[in-house]
Design a protein around this motif. Structure first.
Motif, mmCIF file in Angstrom:
data_model
loop_
_atom_site.group_PDB
_atom_site.id
_atom_site.type_symbol
_atom_site.label_atom_id
_atom_site.label_comp_id
_atom_site.label_asym_id
_atom_site.label_seq_id
_atom_site.Cartn_x
_atom_site.Cartn_y
_atom_site.Cartn_z
ATOM 1 N N VAL A 195 0.843 -1.204 0.000
ATOM 2 C CA VAL A 195 0.000 0.000 0.000
ATOM 3 C C VAL A 195 0.877 1.252 0.000
ATOM 4 O O VAL A 195 0.638 2.196 -0.759
ATOM 5 C CB VAL A 195 -0.948 0.000 1.223
ATOM 6 C CG1 VAL A 195 -1.612 1.366 1.381
ATOM 7 C CG2 VAL A 195 -2.004 -1.095 1.086
ATOM 8 N N ARG A 196 1.916 1.249 0.861
ATOM 9 C CA ARG A 196 2.795 2.421 0.959
ATOM 10 C C ARG A 196 3.498 2.700 -0.366
ATOM 11 O O ARG A 196 3.541 3.850 -0.828
ATOM 12 C CB ARG A 196 3.832 2.207 2.070
ATOM 13 C CG ARG A 196 4.794 3.388 2.238
ATOM 14 C CD ARG A 196 5.842 3.101 3.290
ATOM 15 N NE ARG A 196 6.660 1.941 3.000
ATOM 16 C CZ ARG A 196 7.644 1.913 2.090
ATOM 17 N NH1 ARG A 196 7.924 2.987 1.369
ATOM 18 N NH2 ARG A 196 8.350 0.808 1.894
ATOM 19 N N ILE A 197 4.040 1.662 -0.983
ATOM 20 C CA ILE A 197 4.760 1.829 -2.253
ATOM 21 C C ILE A 197 3.819 2.341 -3.339
ATOM 22 O O ILE A 197 4.149 3.258 -4.109
ATOM 23 C CB ILE A 197 5.416 0.496 -2.680
ATOM 24 C CG1 ILE A 197 6.571 0.156 -1.728
ATOM 25 C CG2 ILE A 197 5.912 0.561 -4.121
ATOM 26 C CD1 ILE A 197 7.106 -1.259 -1.877
ATOM 27 N N ALA A 198 2.625 1.751 -3.402
ATOM 28 C CA ALA A 198 1.646 2.179 -4.407
ATOM 29 C C ALA A 198 1.214 3.620 -4.169
ATOM 30 O O ALA A 198 1.049 4.403 -5.109
ATOM 31 C CB ALA A 198 0.442 1.241 -4.396
ATOM 32 N N GLU A 199 1.054 3.988 -2.900
ATOM 33 C CA GLU A 199 0.692 5.369 -2.550
ATOM 34 C C GLU A 199 1.782 6.335 -3.000
ATOM 35 O O GLU A 199 1.502 7.383 -3.595
ATOM 36 C CB GLU A 199 0.513 5.488 -1.026
ATOM 37 C CG GLU A 199 -0.809 5.000 -0.503
ATOM 38 C CD GLU A 199 -1.867 6.097 -0.542
ATOM 39 O OE1 GLU A 199 -1.692 7.055 -1.291
ATOM 40 O OE2 GLU A 199 -2.857 5.981 0.174
ATOM 41 N N GLU A 200 3.032 6.001 -2.678
ATOM 42 C CA GLU A 200 4.152 6.892 -2.987
ATOM 43 C C GLU A 200 4.317 7.110 -4.493
ATOM 44 O O GLU A 200 4.798 8.149 -4.933
ATOM 45 C CB GLU A 200 5.447 6.352 -2.386
ATOM 46 C CG GLU A 200 5.500 6.488 -0.858
ATOM 47 C CD GLU A 200 6.710 5.805 -0.245
ATOM 48 O OE1 GLU A 200 7.472 5.155 -0.999
ATOM 49 O OE2 GLU A 200 6.882 5.929 0.975
ATOM 50 N N ASN A 201 3.910 6.107 -5.266
ATOM 51 C CA ASN A 201 4.013 6.214 -6.719
ATOM 52 C C ASN A 201 2.753 6.799 -7.351
ATOM 53 O O ASN A 201 2.701 6.973 -8.571
ATOM 54 C CB ASN A 201 4.331 4.851 -7.332
ATOM 55 C CG ASN A 201 5.790 4.483 -7.201
ATOM 56 O OD1 ASN A 201 6.637 5.060 -7.862
ATOM 57 N ND2 ASN A 201 6.082 3.532 -6.340
ATOM 58 N N GLY A 202 1.760 7.100 -6.508
ATOM 59 C CA GLY A 202 0.534 7.696 -7.044
ATOM 60 C C GLY A 202 -0.339 6.721 -7.791
ATOM 61 O O GLY A 202 -1.120 7.093 -8.670
ATOM 62 N N TRP A 203 -0.244 5.422 -7.455
ATOM 63 C CA TRP A 203 -1.014 4.405 -8.180
ATOM 64 C C TRP A 203 -2.395 4.137 -7.580
ATOM 65 O O TRP A 203 -3.172 3.378 -8.148
ATOM 66 C CB TRP A 203 -0.236 3.084 -8.201
ATOM 67 C CG TRP A 203 1.045 3.151 -8.992
ATOM 68 C CD1 TRP A 203 1.351 4.020 -9.992
ATOM 69 C CD2 TRP A 203 2.200 2.318 -8.821
ATOM 70 N NE1 TRP A 203 2.614 3.786 -10.463
ATOM 71 C CE2 TRP A 203 3.160 2.737 -9.759
ATOM 72 C CE3 TRP A 203 2.499 1.243 -7.973
ATOM 73 C CZ2 TRP A 203 4.395 2.127 -9.886
ATOM 74 C CZ3 TRP A 203 3.750 0.641 -8.094
ATOM 75 C CH2 TRP A 203 4.687 1.075 -9.041
ATOM 76 N N LEU A 204 -2.693 4.732 -6.411
ATOM 77 C CA LEU A 204 -3.964 4.408 -5.754
ATOM 78 C C LEU A 204 -5.008 5.497 -5.836
ATOM 79 O O LEU A 204 -6.057 5.398 -5.207
ATOM 80 C CB LEU A 204 -3.724 4.058 -4.270
ATOM 81 C CG LEU A 204 -2.892 2.798 -4.010
ATOM 82 C CD1 LEU A 204 -2.912 2.450 -2.527
ATOM 83 C CD2 LEU A 204 -3.399 1.614 -4.842
ATOM 84 N N LEU A 205 -4.752 6.528 -6.617
ATOM 85 C CA LEU A 205 -5.756 7.581 -6.761
ATOM 86 C C LEU A 205 -6.868 7.102 -7.681
ATOM 87 O O LEU A 205 -6.625 6.346 -8.610
ATOM 88 C CB LEU A 205 -5.106 8.817 -7.373
ATOM 89 C CG LEU A 205 -5.959 10.085 -7.380
ATOM 90 C CD1 LEU A 205 -6.156 10.586 -5.959
ATOM 91 C CD2 LEU A 205 -5.296 11.155 -8.226
ATOM 92 N N GLY A 206 -8.078 7.594 -7.436
ATOM 93 C CA GLY A 206 -9.177 7.281 -8.354
ATOM 94 C C GLY A 206 -10.180 6.351 -7.746
ATOM 95 O O GLY A 206 -10.053 5.896 -6.657
#
Length: 206
Positions: A195-206
């Motif tokens: 979750v943290r890695i995906a958040e930091e890369n901006g992959w969880l927006l939307g």
């Protein structure tokens, strides 16, 4: 003298929005004509006030700034979009540009540079924070499928697998499979790290 560039500001933090408005209003060729605190208020405000450039935050209630940018591109194509965000995440940049934004800068950009970014976007140029552009190229696009994205988003609150399964109307086994795949694709060791890695890369927006 040319008419000033008309600006719409969208940011859910009143202090930040007010500071941006005050700084930009000091420029003789810029005029703030509308301010909103929610992403889903952007289009209505733009249609009412007809801004030349909309400065949108990414994370806002109602609708995020990237979705608002896409809606604005359809409703008022003459209005350019400059994303101004605290969250300089590579995935956000890619999605913002895909949604029709022509600029992407972070909120700690000096006032003079921000004003210049507004002018350049208004002139039809693309303006992107250079450090973020490099990061975006290095990070690449999201490796997550739509379902893995949904499961990781649902897992952000720290609920159990059963909680995530109930929220997404999936079986617990299916949720575990998606979580496992997401952990592998992000190179994480745990769900929380994924979750943290995906958040930091901006992959969880939307």
């Amino acid at each position: 003298m040319n008419a000033p560039i008309r600006l719409l500001l969208a940011d859910d933090q009143a202090l930040v929005r007010g500071a941006l408005a005050a700084l930009l209003s000091l420029e003789p060729d810029l005029e703030v004509v509308s301010q909103v605190a929610r992403g889903d208020d952007v289009v209505a405000a733009a249609l009412e006030h007809r801004p030349d450039v909309a400065l949108l935050d990414v994370e806002m209630p109602g609708t995020d700034g990237i979705a608002a940018a896409a809606a604005l591109a359809t409703a008022l194509p003459s209005c350019r979009v400059l994303i101004v965000t605290t969250f300089g995440r590579p995935g956000y940049l890619r999605r913002a540009l895909a949604a029709g934004a022509t600029g992407f800068v972070v909120k700690d950009t000096p006032a003079a540079q921000l004003a210049d970014a507004v002018r350049r976007v208004h002139a039809g140029l693309r303006v992107v924070d250079p450090a973020l552009a490099v990061e975006s190229l290095a990070a690449g696009t999201s490796p997550l499928t739509d379902r893995e994205h949904d499961v990781l988003r649902a897992a952000r609150s720290g609920g159990t697998v059963a909680d995530v399964a109930r929220a997404l109307f999936l079986s617990e086994g299916t949720v575990r499979n998606y979580l496992s795949a997401a952990i592998g694709k992000t190179g994480a060791r745990t769900r929380a790290e994924a979750v943290r890695i995906a958040e930091e890369n901006g992959w969880l927006l939307g």
